[in-house]
Design an enzyme around this catalytic site. Structure first.
Site, PDB file in Angstrom:
ATOM      1  N   ASP A  66     -47.621 110.709  -7.368  1.00  0.00           N
ATOM      2  CA  ASP A  66     -48.996 110.896  -7.807  1.00  0.00           C
ATOM      3  C   ASP A  66     -49.960 109.964  -7.073  1.00  0.00           C
ATOM      4  O   ASP A  66     -49.672 108.781  -6.892  1.00  0.00           O
ATOM      5  CB  ASP A  66     -49.060 110.617  -9.318  1.00  0.00           C
ATOM      6  CG  ASP A  66     -50.443 110.846  -9.893  1.00  0.00           C
ATOM      7  OD1 ASP A  66     -50.984 111.941  -9.676  1.00  0.00           O
ATOM      8  OD2 ASP A  66     -50.981 109.932 -10.546  1.00  0.00           O
ATOM      9  N   GLU A 108     -48.848 113.955  -3.354  1.00  0.00           N
ATOM     10  CA  GLU A 108     -50.069 114.494  -3.935  1.00  0.00           C
ATOM     11  C   GLU A 108     -51.227 113.701  -3.368  1.00  0.00           C
ATOM     12  O   GLU A 108     -51.590 112.644  -3.864  1.00  0.00           O
ATOM     13  CB  GLU A 108     -50.048 114.382  -5.463  1.00  0.00           C
ATOM     14  CG  GLU A 108     -51.176 115.157  -6.113  1.00  0.00           C
ATOM     15  CD  GLU A 108     -52.303 114.300  -6.664  1.00  0.00           C
ATOM     16  OE1 GLU A 108     -53.393 114.836  -6.896  1.00  0.00           O
ATOM     17  OE2 GLU A 108     -52.106 113.090  -6.858  1.00  0.00           O
TER      18      GLU A 108
HETATM   19  C1  OTU Z   1     -53.781 112.807  -9.966  1.00  0.00           C
HETATM   20  O1  OTU Z   1     -54.955 113.403  -9.467  1.00  0.00           O
HETATM   21  C2  OTU Z   1     -53.264 113.681 -11.090  1.00  0.00           C
HETATM   22  O2  OTU Z   1     -52.930 114.950 -10.607  1.00  0.00           O
HETATM   23  C3  OTU Z   1     -54.306 113.757 -12.164  1.00  0.00           C
HETATM   24  O3  OTU Z   1     -53.974 114.656 -13.170  1.00  0.00           O
HETATM   25  C4  OTU Z   1     -54.498 112.370 -12.682  1.00  0.00           C
HETATM   26  O4  OTU Z   1     -55.597 112.367 -13.528  1.00  0.00           O
HETATM   27  C5  OTU Z   1     -54.757 111.340 -11.577  1.00  0.00           C
HETATM   28  O5  OTU Z   1     -53.927 111.514 -10.442  1.00  0.00           O
HETATM   29  C6  OTU Z   1     -54.482 109.961 -12.082  1.00  0.00           C
HETATM   30  O6  OTU Z   1     -53.103 109.800 -12.337  1.00  0.00           O
HETATM   31  O7  OTU Z   1     -58.229 112.521  -8.606  1.00  0.00           O
HETATM   32  O8  OTU Z   1     -58.804 114.687 -10.015  1.00  0.00           O
HETATM   33  O9  OTU Z   1     -56.056 112.237  -3.768  1.00  0.00           O
HETATM   34  O10 OTU Z   1     -57.221 113.347  -6.007  1.00  0.00           O
HETATM   35  O11 OTU Z   1     -54.396 111.754  -7.291  1.00  0.00           O
HETATM   36  C7  OTU Z   1     -57.476 114.406  -9.769  1.00  0.00           C
HETATM   37  C8  OTU Z   1     -55.384 112.228  -4.950  1.00  0.00           C
HETATM   38  C9  OTU Z   1     -57.281 113.131  -8.977  1.00  0.00           C
HETATM   39  C10 OTU Z   1     -56.310 112.357  -6.170  1.00  0.00           C
HETATM   40  C11 OTU Z   1     -55.433 112.663  -7.316  1.00  0.00           C
HETATM   41  C12 OTU Z   1     -55.912 112.659  -8.696  1.00  0.00           C
END
Ligand code: OTU
Length: 650
Positions: free
Chosen positions: A297, A339
């Site tokens: 993540d 991700e």
């Molecule tokens: C991720 O997303 C997860 O998919 C989210 O559900 C979480 O809220 C977040 O991390 C925190 O754990 O900004 O709008 O470049 O874009 O990590 C989603 C990566 C997010 C980010 C992404 C993030």
């Protein structure tokens, strides 16, 4: 002597010393010993180099390296035997499913999909009927009370959220899924922990060792130096990336804690090697439960340096590579999924066999939506032609939406090179997909609108964003038909353009937005719950008969997947984009050995002409065996998808 020479000389010696030191632990376990030390032999030097680059400046660097390898050894000793057999197979043949056109990913929340882990076990038949081979269950770990960012605030990586089940249930599920040909993917939320994780609690109590697990400051001096360079990820929460936490012992009676996302998610400090070793331990614990893929993540955020945006820094890559090396030593069956939802150049930098061999392709996702709104495939073509290539041995997940928002992640320079103003275009897309634009077919919501920069992202399900909700509301069968065709057109690109297709479970039935989210979702101010509805089990019977919009979407998708399964070229990332004259049309050719597939998709509701000679000159046939002439002009109906193969290889 250069530092390179020094490493070349020292690395093997360090690995040797580690072998001597760790060997007694493996007493009475000769096979494990042999495997572990063989893997250490293969990957130890790589790990040494990475740890040296990250922490070589520290006086205790060698000890930190040893600690990390010790974590690997402990996990290797604890690894259940059935999974060890998978390790061996993986080492021999690599990640075979990367090139397998039968692969289909499904994702969903345990509670919303099936109540709890035992419930997921009861839905395996549904999953296999759909063709799911990989199941990503959203974070299911223990969380704090109250809002927890959909599970992304983890209080304990080794405990399952009690209402979902136990760790034993998880292991049992992983095994049952595997028996049915389904691999389990879970998240490793490694950028941060919840504010009540045991590490955080110790830090709160004033333990300096654990305070160093996080980024904590007595006053605003350092935070204020960082803030001007940082992007606000969740601007609607107010404040900046730092949260004042009262009561942490110190001169100010509290501390400013780095919290990139929500205030209850404390960023970990990977500049402290102990954090890397601790997270490696959590990672291997999960790997030993039978998890095959870990979704890493928020990879861009793992490292911070003053004067930078603190995203995509070189050290973030080194951290992932080090974890990759540790996994290769202790749990080779494990695969990392990156991700990174950032600039396409930065997305690709996380993708490599020795970092994250698998990654989401957010550019393809955003570009498909962009083309659907504009009925112009220019940017989509550009994305496919110039930004799909990956290093050998890595692979994309292709998708239209996830549990997160949709961000307009095309590169500014790509837009500009086609005469498109990127900021204006993003603002148009936001207005289009939030349904504000008068010509919009979409029903969605703006997520995290930033009044200062004008940025925003979009929440909504596939079907609602693609027009089904508005069409059903209007009670207009023509619009409903159009929306269904639009959804299938979008899905056909996901299933054929390059990579492994991923579905948010429920989208196969055209599930609409959930407007009751503020009352029944934890985190009522986070409208991503709009597109995380409870799975519509009640619709499955009629949909399975092919009835209604849901049934047509499901049937169309199944046909698409059936076609895909017969064509290995569709699981490759190489794609030859055709220079078709009508910009509403997207056309490409896929090739792999003998297999050759041609796809043309009309991204508009109008009939569009495909000129004589625009297709590669070959004798093509459609899936029904009917010839597709390349040398005659034809009209493609609105949202029509033409798929053809070489007549001699059907
Ligand atoms: C991720 O997303 C997860 O998919 C989210 O559900 C979480 O809220 C977040 O991390 C925190 O754990 O900004 O709008 O470049 O874009 O990590 C989603 C990566 C997010 C980010 C992404 C993030």
């Amino acid at each position: 002597m250069t530092s390179g020479d020094w490493i070349t000389r020292e690395a093997p010696r360090a690995v040797e010393r580690l072998q001597t030191r760790l060997a007694p632990r493996f007493n009475g376990r000769p096979r494990r010993r042999r495997d572990f030390f063989r893997r250490l032999e293969t990957h130890g030097e790589r790990l040494f180099r990475l740890i040296h680059r990250l922490y070589g400046w520290r006086w205790d660097f060698a000890w930190q390296l040893e600690r990390l390898v010790e974590v690997a050894a402990e996990a290797a000793l604890a690894r259940p035997s059935p999974i060890r057999r998978l390790d061996a197979a993986r080492e021999e043949s690599g990640i075979e499913w990367f090139g397998d056109p039968r692969v289909l990913w499904g994702m969903g929340y345990v509670d919303r999909f099936a109540g709890d882990l035992a419930g997921v076990g009861k839905r395996i038949e549904y999953l296999t009927e759909l063709g799911v081979t990989h199941l990503h269950l959203m974070p299911l770990y223990a969380v704090p009370e109250g809002p927890n960012d959909g599970g992304y605030a983890v209080s304990d990586y080794r405990r399952v959220r009690p209402d979902l089940g136990t760790m034993e249930d998880l292991e049992a599920l992983a095994e049952r899924l595997r028996e049915h040909g389904i691999a389990l993917a879970l998240d490793l939320v490694l950028n941060h922990t919840a504010h009540d994780h045991p590490w955080a609690l110790k830090a709160r109590q004033g333990d300096p060792r654990y305070q160093d697990y996080y980024l904590m400051f007595d006053d605003r001096t350092l935070p204020d130096r960082f803030v001007p360079h940082l992007r606000e990820i969740f601007p609607e929460r107010g404040g900046d990336a730092f949260t004042w936490v009262p009561g942490i012992p110190g001169p100010a009676g509290g501390k400013w804690v780095w919290t990139t996302f929500y205030p209850f998610q404390w960023d970990l400090n990977y500049a402290n090697p102990e954090v890397l070793a601790a997270m490696a331990g959590e990672m291997l614990f999960l790997a030993n439960r039978g998890v095959e893929v870990l979704r890493m993540d928020a990879t861009p955020f793992l490292w911070k340096r003053e004067g930078t945006s603190c995203e995509n820094l070189e050290e973030a890559h080194l951290v992932l590579q080090a974890l990759n090396a540790v996994a290769a030593i202790a749990a080779p069956f494990l695969v990392f999924l990156s991700e990174a939802i950032v600039h396409p150049d930065d997305v690709v930098r996380f993708v490599a066999p020795q970092e994250c061999p698998l990654a989401y392709n957010p550019l393809l996702m955003a570009s498909e939506w962009e083309a659907a709104a504009t009925r112009d495939t220019t940017l989509l073509r550009h994305a496919l032609a110039h930004r799909t290539a990956l290093p050998e041995g890595s692979q994309w997940l292709t998708y239209l939406r996830s549990h997160d928002d949709i961000g307009w992640g095309f590169a500014d320079e790509d837009a500009i090179s086609h005469g498109i103003d990127p900021a204006g275009h993003r603002s148009f897309l936001n207005s289009f997909y939030s349904g504000a634009h008068p010509a919009s077919f979409a029903r969605g919501m703006l997520f995290q609108e930033n009044p200062v920069t004008g940025d925003a992202r979009i929440s909504g399900t596939l079907a609602s964003l693609a027009g089904l909700e508005a069409a059903l509301e209007a009670g207009d069968p023509v619009l409903v038909d159009q929306a269904v065709r639009r959804i299938l057109a979008l899905l056909s690109v996901v299933a054929t353009a390059g990579g492994l297709p991923l579905l948010y479970l429920g989208d196969e039935l055209g599930q609409l937005n959930d407007y009751r989210w503020p009352t029944h979702s934890p985190g009522a101010d986070d409208n991503r719950w709009l597109h995380r509805p409870f799975f519509p089990w009640e619709e499955v019977p009629t949909a399975s008969e092919g009835m209604g919009a849901s049934g047509r979407i499901r049937a169309g998708l199944l046909r698409l997947l059936e076609f895909r399964r017969r064509h290995p070229s569709l699981a490759t990332t190489e794609v030859e984009v055709l220079p078709l004259r009508s910009r509403e049309l997207l056309g490409y050719r896929k090739r792999h050995h003998d297999d050759e597939v041609l796809v043309v998709v009309n991204f508009s509701e109008r009939s569009v002409g495909l000129g004589a000679g625009e297709l590669p000159p070959r004798s093509w046939v459609d899936p029904e065996g009917q010839p597709v002439a390349w040398d005659t002009t034809r009209l493609l109906d609105g949202y029509q998808v033409v798929m053809a193969t070489r007549s001699d290889i059907r």
